[in-house]
Scaffold this motif. Structure first.
Motif, PDB file in Angstrom:
ATOM      1  N   VAL A  20       0.846  -1.190   0.000  1.00  0.00           N
ATOM      2  CA  VAL A  20       0.000   0.000   0.000  1.00  0.00           C
ATOM      3  C   VAL A  20       0.884   1.244   0.000  1.00  0.00           C
ATOM      4  O   VAL A  20       2.097   1.154   0.148  1.00  0.00           O
ATOM      5  CB  VAL A  20      -0.972   0.013   1.202  1.00  0.00           C
ATOM      6  CG1 VAL A  20      -1.920  -1.168   1.133  1.00  0.00           C
ATOM      7  CG2 VAL A  20      -0.228   0.019   2.513  1.00  0.00           C
ATOM      8  N   SER A  21       0.252   2.403  -0.118  1.00  0.00           N
ATOM      9  CA  SER A  21       1.023   3.645  -0.184  1.00  0.00           C
ATOM     10  C   SER A  21       1.558   4.052   1.191  1.00  0.00           C
ATOM     11  O   SER A  21       1.008   3.666   2.228  1.00  0.00           O
ATOM     12  CB  SER A  21       0.156   4.775  -0.729  1.00  0.00           C
ATOM     13  OG  SER A  21      -0.834   5.142   0.222  1.00  0.00           O
ATOM     14  N   ASN A  22       2.620   4.849   1.161  1.00  0.00           N
ATOM     15  CA  ASN A  22       3.161   5.405   2.410  1.00  0.00           C
ATOM     16  C   ASN A  22       2.097   6.212   3.144  1.00  0.00           C
ATOM     17  O   ASN A  22       1.990   6.137   4.373  1.00  0.00           O
ATOM     18  CB  ASN A  22       4.358   6.317   2.122  1.00  0.00           C
ATOM     19  CG  ASN A  22       5.674   5.597   2.149  1.00  0.00           C
ATOM     20  OD1 ASN A  22       5.737   4.384   2.318  1.00  0.00           O
ATOM     21  ND2 ASN A  22       6.738   6.342   1.970  1.00  0.00           N
ATOM     22  N   GLY A  23       1.321   6.997   2.401  1.00  0.00           N
ATOM     23  CA  GLY A  23       0.286   7.827   3.011  1.00  0.00           C
ATOM     24  C   GLY A  23      -0.739   6.998   3.770  1.00  0.00           C
ATOM     25  O   GLY A  23      -1.142   7.351   4.880  1.00  0.00           O
ATOM     26  N   ALA A  24      -1.153   5.885   3.162  1.00  0.00           N
ATOM     27  CA  ALA A  24      -2.133   5.009   3.821  1.00  0.00           C
ATOM     28  C   ALA A  24      -1.556   4.429   5.103  1.00  0.00           C
ATOM     29  O   ALA A  24      -2.221   4.376   6.142  1.00  0.00           O
ATOM     30  CB  ALA A  24      -2.572   3.896   2.876  1.00  0.00           C
ATOM     31  N   ILE A  25      -0.298   3.999   5.034  1.00  0.00           N
ATOM     32  CA  ILE A  25       0.345   3.420   6.225  1.00  0.00           C
ATOM     33  C   ILE A  25       0.536   4.487   7.291  1.00  0.00           C
ATOM     34  O   ILE A  25       0.297   4.232   8.477  1.00  0.00           O
ATOM     35  CB  ILE A  25       1.688   2.755   5.855  1.00  0.00           C
ATOM     36  CG1 ILE A  25       1.426   1.427   5.136  1.00  0.00           C
ATOM     37  CG2 ILE A  25       2.572   2.549   7.072  1.00  0.00           C
ATOM     38  CD1 ILE A  25       0.726   0.368   5.962  1.00  0.00           C
ATOM     39  N   LEU A  26       0.963   5.671   6.910  1.00  0.00           N
ATOM     40  CA  LEU A  26       1.164   6.726   7.905  1.00  0.00           C
ATOM     41  C   LEU A  26      -0.150   7.092   8.596  1.00  0.00           C
ATOM     42  O   LEU A  26      -0.170   7.294   9.814  1.00  0.00           O
ATOM     43  CB  LEU A  26       1.798   7.961   7.262  1.00  0.00           C
ATOM     44  CG  LEU A  26       3.295   7.821   6.993  1.00  0.00           C
ATOM     45  CD1 LEU A  26       3.769   8.985   6.130  1.00  0.00           C
ATOM     46  CD2 LEU A  26       4.079   7.754   8.293  1.00  0.00           C
ATOM     47  N   ARG A  28      -2.656   5.111   9.147  1.00  0.00           N
ATOM     48  CA  ARG A  28      -2.960   4.013  10.082  1.00  0.00           C
ATOM     49  C   ARG A  28      -2.005   4.024  11.273  1.00  0.00           C
ATOM     50  O   ARG A  28      -2.426   3.800  12.415  1.00  0.00           O
ATOM     51  CB  ARG A  28      -2.903   2.678   9.344  1.00  0.00           C
ATOM     52  CG  ARG A  28      -3.275   1.513  10.205  1.00  0.00           C
ATOM     53  CD  ARG A  28      -4.748   1.586  10.626  1.00  0.00           C
ATOM     54  NE  ARG A  28      -5.047   0.445  11.456  1.00  0.00           N
ATOM     55  CZ  ARG A  28      -5.636   0.494  12.640  1.00  0.00           C
ATOM     56  NH1 ARG A  28      -6.049   1.654  13.126  1.00  0.00           N
ATOM     57  NH2 ARG A  28      -5.850  -0.587  13.332  1.00  0.00           N
ATOM     58  N   LEU A  29      -0.718   4.270  11.036  1.00  0.00           N
ATOM     59  CA  LEU A  29       0.243   4.317  12.142  1.00  0.00           C
ATOM     60  C   LEU A  29      -0.098   5.433  13.120  1.00  0.00           C
ATOM     61  O   LEU A  29       0.002   5.249  14.338  1.00  0.00           O
ATOM     62  CB  LEU A  29       1.670   4.493  11.608  1.00  0.00           C
ATOM     63  CG  LEU A  29       2.295   3.250  10.988  1.00  0.00           C
ATOM     64  CD1 LEU A  29       3.571   3.625  10.238  1.00  0.00           C
ATOM     65  CD2 LEU A  29       2.566   2.176  12.032  1.00  0.00           C
ATOM     66  N   HIS A  30      -0.525   6.578  12.618  1.00  0.00           N
ATOM     67  CA  HIS A  30      -0.916   7.675  13.512  1.00  0.00           C
ATOM     68  C   HIS A  30      -2.150   7.299  14.340  1.00  0.00           C
ATOM     69  O   HIS A  30      -2.217   7.606  15.533  1.00  0.00           O
ATOM     70  CB  HIS A  30      -1.146   8.967  12.727  1.00  0.00           C
ATOM     71  CG  HIS A  30       0.135   9.593  12.271  1.00  0.00           C
ATOM     72  ND1 HIS A  30       0.411   9.822  10.950  1.00  0.00           N
ATOM     73  CD2 HIS A  30       1.225   9.999  12.956  1.00  0.00           C
ATOM     74  CE1 HIS A  30       1.616  10.364  10.846  1.00  0.00           C
ATOM     75  NE2 HIS A  30       2.134  10.477  12.052  1.00  0.00           N
ATOM     76  N   GLU A  31      -3.106   6.615  13.718  1.00  0.00           N
ATOM     77  CA  GLU A  31      -4.269   6.128  14.467  1.00  0.00           C
ATOM     78  C   GLU A  31      -3.829   5.164  15.563  1.00  0.00           C
ATOM     79  O   GLU A  31      -4.302   5.251  16.705  1.00  0.00           O
ATOM     80  CB  GLU A  31      -5.247   5.405  13.537  1.00  0.00           C
ATOM     81  CG  GLU A  31      -6.000   6.294  12.591  1.00  0.00           C
ATOM     82  CD  GLU A  31      -6.863   5.489  11.615  1.00  0.00           C
ATOM     83  OE1 GLU A  31      -7.153   4.291  11.880  1.00  0.00           O
ATOM     84  OE2 GLU A  31      -7.240   6.048  10.584  1.00  0.00           O
ATOM     85  N   MET A  32      -2.944   4.246  15.198  1.00  0.00           N
ATOM     86  CA  MET A  32      -2.474   3.255  16.166  1.00  0.00           C
ATOM     87  C   MET A  32      -1.656   3.905  17.278  1.00  0.00           C
ATOM     88  O   MET A  32      -1.722   3.484  18.433  1.00  0.00           O
ATOM     89  CB  MET A  32      -1.680   2.165  15.448  1.00  0.00           C
ATOM     90  CG  MET A  32      -2.542   1.318  14.531  1.00  0.00           C
ATOM     91  SD  MET A  32      -1.606   0.150  13.548  1.00  0.00           S
ATOM     92  CE  MET A  32      -1.062  -0.982  14.824  1.00  0.00           C
ATOM     93  N   ARG A  33      -0.906   4.956  16.941  1.00  0.00           N
ATOM     94  CA  ARG A  33      -0.173   5.698  17.970  1.00  0.00           C
ATOM     95  C   ARG A  33      -1.132   6.346  18.944  1.00  0.00           C
ATOM     96  O   ARG A  33      -0.946   6.284  20.158  1.00  0.00           O
ATOM     97  CB  ARG A  33       0.731   6.748  17.333  1.00  0.00           C
ATOM     98  CG  ARG A  33       1.579   7.504  18.370  1.00  0.00           C
ATOM     99  CD  ARG A  33       2.153   8.778  17.827  1.00  0.00           C
ATOM    100  NE  ARG A  33       1.048   9.629  17.371  1.00  0.00           N
ATOM    101  CZ  ARG A  33       1.166  10.566  16.453  1.00  0.00           C
ATOM    102  NH1 ARG A  33       2.307  10.800  15.880  1.00  0.00           N
ATOM    103  NH2 ARG A  33       0.123  11.281  16.084  1.00  0.00           N
ATOM    104  N   ASP A  34      -2.197   6.944  18.421  1.00  0.00           N
ATOM    105  CA  ASP A  34      -3.203   7.581  19.266  1.00  0.00           C
ATOM    106  C   ASP A  34      -3.891   6.568  20.181  1.00  0.00           C
ATOM    107  O   ASP A  34      -4.334   6.903  21.268  1.00  0.00           O
ATOM    108  CB  ASP A  34      -4.238   8.317  18.422  1.00  0.00           C
ATOM    109  CG  ASP A  34      -3.655   9.516  17.684  1.00  0.00           C
ATOM    110  OD1 ASP A  34      -2.530   9.961  18.033  1.00  0.00           O
ATOM    111  OD2 ASP A  34      -4.315  10.000  16.739  1.00  0.00           O
TER     112      ASP A  34
END
Length: 54
Positions: A20-26, A28-34
């Protein structure tokens, strides 16, 4: 992240692994960080590493 040979990885490595794209992963990672599921650290002017919290 668990499949890597070190306890952290970059968003690009994760994006490549899931195709997937970097944007999509970022996003999701920000959601998971939150949600305190992952943690992150700046390691350069434009670089971050991510790892599973805990």
């Amino acid at each position: 992240m668990k499949s890597h040979d070190r306890p952290f990885c970059t968003a690009k490595e994760i994006a490549d692994e899931f195709g997937v794209s970097n944007g999509a992963i970022l996003d999701r990672l920000h959601e998971m960080r939150d949600q305190e599921k992952v943690e992150t650290k700046d390691v350069g002017a434009c670089a971050k590493v991510w790892w599973i919290a805990g």
